[in-house]
Design a protein around this motif. Structure first.
Motif, PDB file in Angstrom:
ATOM      1  N   ARG A  14       0.846  -1.208   0.000  1.00 60.64           N
ATOM      2  CA  ARG A  14       0.000   0.000   0.000  1.00 60.64           C
ATOM      3  C   ARG A  14       0.874   1.247   0.000  1.00 60.64           C
ATOM      4  O   ARG A  14       0.598   2.210  -0.708  1.00 60.64           O
ATOM      5  CB  ARG A  14      -0.933   0.001   1.210  1.00 60.64           C
ATOM      6  CG  ARG A  14      -2.198  -0.797   1.017  1.00 60.64           C
ATOM      7  CD  ARG A  14      -3.225  -0.509   2.099  1.00 60.64           C
ATOM      8  NE  ARG A  14      -2.723  -0.714   3.443  1.00 60.64           N
ATOM      9  CZ  ARG A  14      -2.696  -1.878   4.072  1.00 60.64           C
ATOM     10  NH1 ARG A  14      -3.146  -2.951   3.484  1.00 60.64           N
ATOM     11  NH2 ARG A  14      -2.235  -1.969   5.296  1.00 60.64           N
ATOM     12  N   GLU A  18       1.163   4.172  -2.800  1.00 57.08           N
ATOM     13  CA  GLU A  18       0.960   5.557  -2.397  1.00 57.08           C
ATOM     14  C   GLU A  18       2.095   6.435  -2.911  1.00 57.08           C
ATOM     15  O   GLU A  18       1.860   7.546  -3.400  1.00 57.08           O
ATOM     16  CB  GLU A  18       0.858   5.645  -0.873  1.00 57.08           C
ATOM     17  CG  GLU A  18       0.548   7.051  -0.371  1.00 57.08           C
ATOM     18  CD  GLU A  18       0.447   7.088   1.137  1.00 57.08           C
ATOM     19  OE1 GLU A  18      -0.589   7.532   1.645  1.00 57.08           O
ATOM     20  OE2 GLU A  18       1.426   6.675   1.801  1.00 57.08           O
ATOM     21  N   THR A  65      -3.074   6.828   0.880  1.00 62.73           N
ATOM     22  CA  THR A  65      -3.725   5.530   0.972  1.00 62.73           C
ATOM     23  C   THR A  65      -4.896   5.591   1.944  1.00 62.73           C
ATOM     24  O   THR A  65      -4.857   6.322   2.940  1.00 62.73           O
ATOM     25  CB  THR A  65      -2.721   4.442   1.398  1.00 62.73           C
ATOM     26  OG1 THR A  65      -3.378   3.190   1.372  1.00 62.73           O
ATOM     27  CG2 THR A  65      -2.163   4.677   2.787  1.00 62.73           C
ATOM     28  N   ALA A  66      -5.916   4.817   1.644  1.00 61.04           N
ATOM     29  CA  ALA A  66      -7.090   4.765   2.513  1.00 61.04           C
ATOM     30  C   ALA A  66      -6.943   3.688   3.571  1.00 61.04           C
ATOM     31  O   ALA A  66      -7.827   3.502   4.398  1.00 61.04           O
ATOM     32  CB  ALA A  66      -8.341   4.503   1.677  1.00 61.04           C
TER      33      ALA A  66
END
Length: 160
Positions: A14, A18, A65-66
């Motif tokens: 992730r 990002e 990033t979520a």
């Protein structure tokens, strides 16, 4: 998109993605074309356009990033407790045989932690922590070695 372990991207992956989005954001600020950015970053133009739209609306923060798609209902400490309970075996928790099923683990989680979750959530939880559906390597507690030896000696040769 499917992932090898079924649990989504790792934290490292992730972060890597990002960084790519942030690099694209810096290039948006310089006015570079989407096709050039996509080629250089080895991503699709469609992704670059989606990132550009988010960047226009929310700036660089919109490219962050979520996080993981769905967090586990059990904390790491609770999962460690669950593993201890699973190690005791199903018989210790009132079942007659020595097989853990998703339904039984779901009942154990509900009883022990007062958390209601679906069987799919139980599967994801176990899978995320490295558990699989395969039978354990150890022998069943009910196994009668004498009976197994007799069967191998008397019945098995007749079956061939």
């Amino acid at each position: 998109m499917r992932y090898a372990q079924g649990g989504g991207l790792t934290a490292e992956r992730r972060e890597f993605r990002e960084r790519i989005r942030y690099e694209a954001g810096e290039r948006f600020a310089r006015g570079e074309k989407s096709s050039v950015i996509a080629r250089d970053l080895r991503v699709s133009e469609r992704s670059v356009e989606r990132w550009r739209r988010a960047w226009r609306e929310g700036g660089m923060d919109a490219l962050a990033t979520a996080g993981p798609p769905k967090l586990s209902k059990l904390s790491d400490d609770q999962f460690a407790e669950l593993e201890k309970e699973l190690a005791l075996g199903p018989a210790e928790h009132g079942w007659e045989d020595q097989r853990w099923t998703l339904a039984r683990i779901r009942v154990l989680i509900a009883f022990r932690f007062r958390i209601d979750c679906s069987m799919a959530a139980v599967w994801r939880l176990l899978h995320r922590h490295g558990w699989s559906w395969q039978s354990p390597a150890r022998r069943a507690m009910e196994r009668d070695e004498g009976a197994v030896g007799l069967w191998k000696k008397d019945v098995w040769p007749q079956a061939e």
